[in-house]
Design a protein around this motif. Sequence first.
Motif, short mmCIF file in Angstrom:
data_model
loop_
_atom_site.label_atom_id
_atom_site.label_comp_id
_atom_site.label_asym_id
_atom_site.label_seq_id
_atom_site.Cartn_x
_atom_site.Cartn_y
_atom_site.Cartn_z
N GLY A 1 -8.92 10.33 -3.43
CA GLY A 1 -8.17 9.18 -2.93
C GLY A 1 -7.30 9.61 -1.77
N ILE A 2 -6.41 8.72 -1.33
CA ILE A 2 -5.46 9.10 -0.29
C ILE A 2 -4.10 9.34 -0.93
CG2 ILE A 2 -6.71 7.93 1.56
CD1 ILE A 2 -4.47 5.76 1.51
N THR A 3 -3.31 10.17 -0.29
CA THR A 3 -2.02 10.56 -0.86
C THR A 3 -1.00 9.43 -0.78
OG1 THR A 3 -1.18 11.42 1.23
CG2 THR A 3 -2.42 12.97 -0.19
N VAL A 4 0.05 9.56 -1.58
CA VAL A 4 1.16 8.61 -1.55
C VAL A 4 1.74 8.58 -0.13
CG1 VAL A 4 3.50 8.18 -2.42
CG2 VAL A 4 1.67 8.87 -4.01
N HIS A 5 1.86 9.75 0.48
CA HIS A 5 2.38 9.82 1.86
C HIS A 5 1.52 8.99 2.80
CE1 HIS A 5 4.14 11.54 5.50
NE2 HIS A 5 2.92 11.75 5.92
N ALA A 6 0.20 9.12 2.70
CA ALA A 6 -0.70 8.36 3.57
C ALA A 6 -0.54 6.86 3.32
CB ALA A 6 -2.15 8.78 3.35
N ALA A 7 -0.47 6.47 2.06
CA ALA A 7 -0.32 5.05 1.72
C ALA A 7 1.00 4.50 2.28
CB ALA A 7 -0.40 4.85 0.21
N GLN B 1 2.59 5.64 4.93
CA GLN B 1 2.46 5.58 6.38
C GLN B 1 1.66 4.36 6.82
OE1 GLN B 1 4.04 7.81 8.60
NE2 GLN B 1 5.04 8.33 6.68
N LEU B 2 0.63 4.01 6.04
CA LEU B 2 -0.21 2.87 6.38
C LEU B 2 0.51 1.54 6.20
CD1 LEU B 2 -3.60 3.95 4.80
CD2 LEU B 2 -3.23 3.38 7.21
N GLY B 3 1.38 1.47 5.22
CA GLY B 3 2.01 0.19 4.89
C GLY B 3 1.11 -0.58 3.93
N ASP B 4 1.24 -1.90 3.92
CA ASP B 4 0.51 -2.72 2.94
C ASP B 4 -0.99 -2.69 3.21
OD1 ASP B 4 2.91 -3.39 1.74
OD2 ASP B 4 3.12 -5.26 2.87
N VAL B 5 -1.74 -2.12 2.26
CA VAL B 5 -3.20 -2.05 2.38
C VAL B 5 -3.79 -3.42 2.06
CG1 VAL B 5 -5.29 -0.99 1.45
CG2 VAL B 5 -3.25 0.42 1.87
N VAL B 6 -4.63 -3.92 2.98
CA VAL B 6 -5.21 -5.25 2.80
C VAL B 6 -6.73 -5.21 2.58
CG1 VAL B 6 -3.40 -6.45 4.08
CG2 VAL B 6 -5.40 -5.58 5.32
N VAL C 1 -3.84 0.70 -3.92
CA VAL C 1 -3.63 1.95 -3.18
C VAL C 1 -2.14 2.17 -2.94
CG1 VAL C 1 -4.08 3.17 -1.01
CG2 VAL C 1 -5.91 1.87 -2.11
N ASN C 2 -1.41 1.11 -2.60
CA ASN C 2 0.03 1.22 -2.39
C ASN C 2 0.78 1.41 -3.71
OD1 ASN C 2 -0.70 -1.19 -0.09
ND2 ASN C 2 0.35 0.64 0.63
N GLU C 3 0.32 0.72 -4.73
CA GLU C 3 1.01 0.73 -6.02
C GLU C 3 0.85 2.04 -6.77
OE1 GLU C 3 -0.90 -2.68 -7.71
OE2 GLU C 3 0.04 -4.03 -6.24
N ASP C 4 -0.32 2.67 -6.65
CA ASP C 4 -0.61 3.89 -7.42
C ASP C 4 -1.65 4.73 -6.68
OD1 ASP C 4 -0.68 5.82 -9.40
OD2 ASP C 4 -1.76 4.56 -10.86
#
Length: 121
Positions: free
Chosen positions: A22-28, A30-35, A86-89
Motif C-alpha cells: 500500500g502507500i504510507t500514511v505520509h504519502a496519503a 501529502q495527497l490529501g483526500d483520495v477520491v 486510504v486516508n482513513e487507514d
Amino acid sequence: MTTRYTEDHEWITVDGDVATVGITVHAAEQLGDVVFVELPDTGKTLAKGDEFAVVESVKAASEVYAPIDGEIIAINSVLDDAPATVNEDAAGAGWFVKIKMSDASQLDGLMDEAAYNAHIA
C-alpha cells in the motif's frame, strides 16, 4: 510481520511468500483526500519498479510502484467504492494489492521504519 518501505512511499508487509502493498500514511497525508484508486487486474506480473496503480486525490494524481517482483494475487476491491479508506487507514485497511513474491531477497534493499522516518524527516 515486518514492514518495509520504498523511497516512493510504498509499504510492504510479508507473510510467507505473499506481500501486501500500500502507500504510507505520509504519502496519503501529502495527497490529501483520495477520491479514486485505479488498481491492476489479478494475475498481472510485476517487476520491481513497475507502475501498478494510480491514486487520485483532490490535489493530484500519483503513481504507485511495485517494491518487488511478483504476481498480483489479490486486489483491495473496497477501494473501488471507498477510496477514502486510504486516508482513513493507509497502513491497514487501505492496502492496494497482494503479490506472490518471486524474489524475496529484494526485500533486503528496502528501508525499515527508522530509515523511512529519517527519509521523510
